[in-house]
Design an enzyme around this catalytic site. Structure first.
Site, PDB file in Angstrom:
ATOM      1  CG  ASP A  27     -13.635  -5.701 -20.541  1.00 21.88           C
ATOM      2  OD1 ASP A  27     -13.871  -4.659 -21.177  1.00 21.88           O
ATOM      3  OD2 ASP A  27     -13.488  -6.814 -21.079  1.00 21.88           O
ATOM      4  N   GLY A  55     -24.792  -0.428 -18.364  1.00 24.60           N
ATOM      5  CA  GLY A  55     -23.478  -0.859 -18.852  1.00 24.60           C
ATOM      6  C   GLY A  55     -22.753   0.124 -19.756  1.00 24.60           C
ATOM      7  CB  ALA A  69     -18.637 -17.857 -14.235  1.00 23.94           C
ATOM      8  N   GLY A  70     -18.531 -15.643 -17.122  1.00 21.08           N
ATOM      9  CA  GLY A  70     -17.875 -15.503 -18.423  1.00 21.08           C
ATOM     10  C   GLY A  70     -16.779 -14.449 -18.389  1.00 21.08           C
ATOM     11  N   GLY A  71     -16.448 -13.930 -19.561  1.00 14.48           N
ATOM     12  CA  GLY A  71     -15.326 -13.008 -19.683  1.00 14.48           C
ATOM     13  C   GLY A  71     -15.506 -11.716 -18.900  1.00 14.48           C
ATOM     14  CB  ALA A  72     -18.114  -9.101 -18.951  1.00 14.85           C
ATOM     15  CE1 TYR A 115     -22.444  -2.001 -26.270  1.00 15.60           C
ATOM     16  CE2 TYR A 115     -21.379  -3.098 -24.428  1.00 15.60           C
ATOM     17  CZ  TYR A 115     -21.494  -2.883 -25.776  1.00 15.60           C
ATOM     18  OH  TYR A 115     -20.679  -3.557 -26.644  1.00 15.60           O
ATOM     19  CG  ASN A 126      -9.897  -4.795 -22.668  1.00 19.90           C
ATOM     20  OD1 ASN A 126      -8.816  -4.644 -22.111  1.00 19.90           O
ATOM     21  ND2 ASN A 126     -10.949  -4.066 -22.377  1.00 19.90           N
ATOM     22  CE  LYS A 167     -12.770  -8.472 -24.653  1.00 20.43           C
ATOM     23  NZ  LYS A 167     -13.735  -7.958 -23.665  1.00 20.43           N
TER      24      LYS A 167
END
Ligand code: NAD
Length: 280
Positions: free
Chosen positions: A101, A250, A126-129, A228, A85, A64
């Site tokens: 997202d 999720g 603090a990651g991508g999602a 999820y 994405n 991404k």
């Protein structure tokens, strides 16, 4: 007759069946295929997709961020997030990178009767999602976002997100604190409206784990998870048991980010309820 969609492609394996089903249900003459392109070959992958004349494609981890650096255009949200994405391809071959997202997360809350405008959020990670969620929540009028992250390589990313939010959306008060500071986390959860888990904790093989003491849950707190699989994480189960205002898993984020991407590809609404029942 819309000119688009020779075929929307994606870079790594994703939900082909539900996309093809949605194309058929909405009368789109399009196909959706999966290609597993290694991170180090993303640039060649994009060139190949352009050459093939695809109408658009999705991108999954770990590609991404790399794709965001290679597209021709990045709308403000995707630029702030620094990752995309979903990519649409114009007829003259220009690539526009989007990130759905955060849109999916906020829409999922909305579908569960929760709005982010004016709210105080605690975001674990603090990651991508997490970055996509923080940016979208700030764009949608959140009053405060308190990020908690382990003191690992993602912490600097979180600090960068806080700086970006302070520069571009000063109306939203953003901060980052080490997740290891349990007292600060407890205090933040007690004073927030929406608690979000955007870590992998709760997801297999970390299912059965949680980062938040359920003693902090209360009736006017919304608890949301990005995980999820499993459908109901321990955190969501404990929030339900504690009688929280809403306990939002999720799967809806996954659904609604897909709906947003489908609209970018086709200009049409994906049959969300059918897709949820048949595929997710
Ligand atoms: P990522 O690799 O960018 O970030 C993962 C983060 O998890 C890292 O910051 C890491 O520090 C943290 N983490 C891992 N183990 C931890 C632990 N034991 N304690 C605290 N933090 C821990 O990944 P991502 O793409 O941002 O995904 C994060 C989560 O979001 C995953 O659970 C993923 O399933 C979920 N996600 C859901 C959707 C959706 O549509 N529902 C979309 C994207 C991601």
């Amino acid at each position: 007759m819309p000119p688009l969609l020779p075929s929307p492609f994606l870079l790594t394996v994703d939900s082909m069946a539900l996309r093809c089903y949605s194309f058929a249900r909405t009368g789109e003459d399009a196909a959706y295929l999966a290609f597993d392109i290694p991170l180090e070959q993303v640039e060649q992958g994009l060139a190949a997709l352009k050459t093939l004349g695809v109408g658009g494609f999705n991108v999954t981890m770990p590609c991404k961020t790399a794709v965001a650096g290679l597209v021709d255009e990045l709308p403000p949200a995707a630029r702030l997030i620094g990752a995309c994405n979903t990519v649409t391809v114009s007829q003259d071959g220009r690539l526009t990178g989007h990130n759905t997202d955060g849109i999916g997360f906020v829409r999922n809350l909305h579908e569960n009767g929760v709005e982010v405008r004016g709210k105080r959020l605690v975001v674990l990670d603090a990651g991508g999602a997490a970055t996509a969620i923080c940016v979208q929540a700030a764009l949608d009028g959140a009053a405060e976002i308190a990020i908690f992250n382990r003191d690992d390589e993602f912490f600097a990313n979180g600090r960068h997100t806080v700086e970006k939010l302070a520069q571009t959306m000063p109306g939203c008060k953003a901060s980052i604190t080490p997740l290891e500071d349990g007292a600060a986390l407890a205090d933040a959860v007690q004073h927030c409206d929406i608690l979000v888990n955007a870590t992998r904790v709760g997801m297999k093989p970390l299912d059965g784990e949680t980062l938040v003491d359920p003693a902090l849950f209360r009736a006017d707190l919304v608890v949301a998870d990005t995980v999820y699989n499993p459908r109901e994480t321990r955190m969501i189960r404990e929030a339900r048991a504690a009688g929280c205002q809403a306990a939002v898993g999720g799967i809806g984020m996954l659904l609604w980010q897909g709906v947003a991407a489908f609209r970018l590809f086709t200009g049409k609404d994906m049959p969300a309820q059918e897709v949820l029942e048949k595929f997710l």
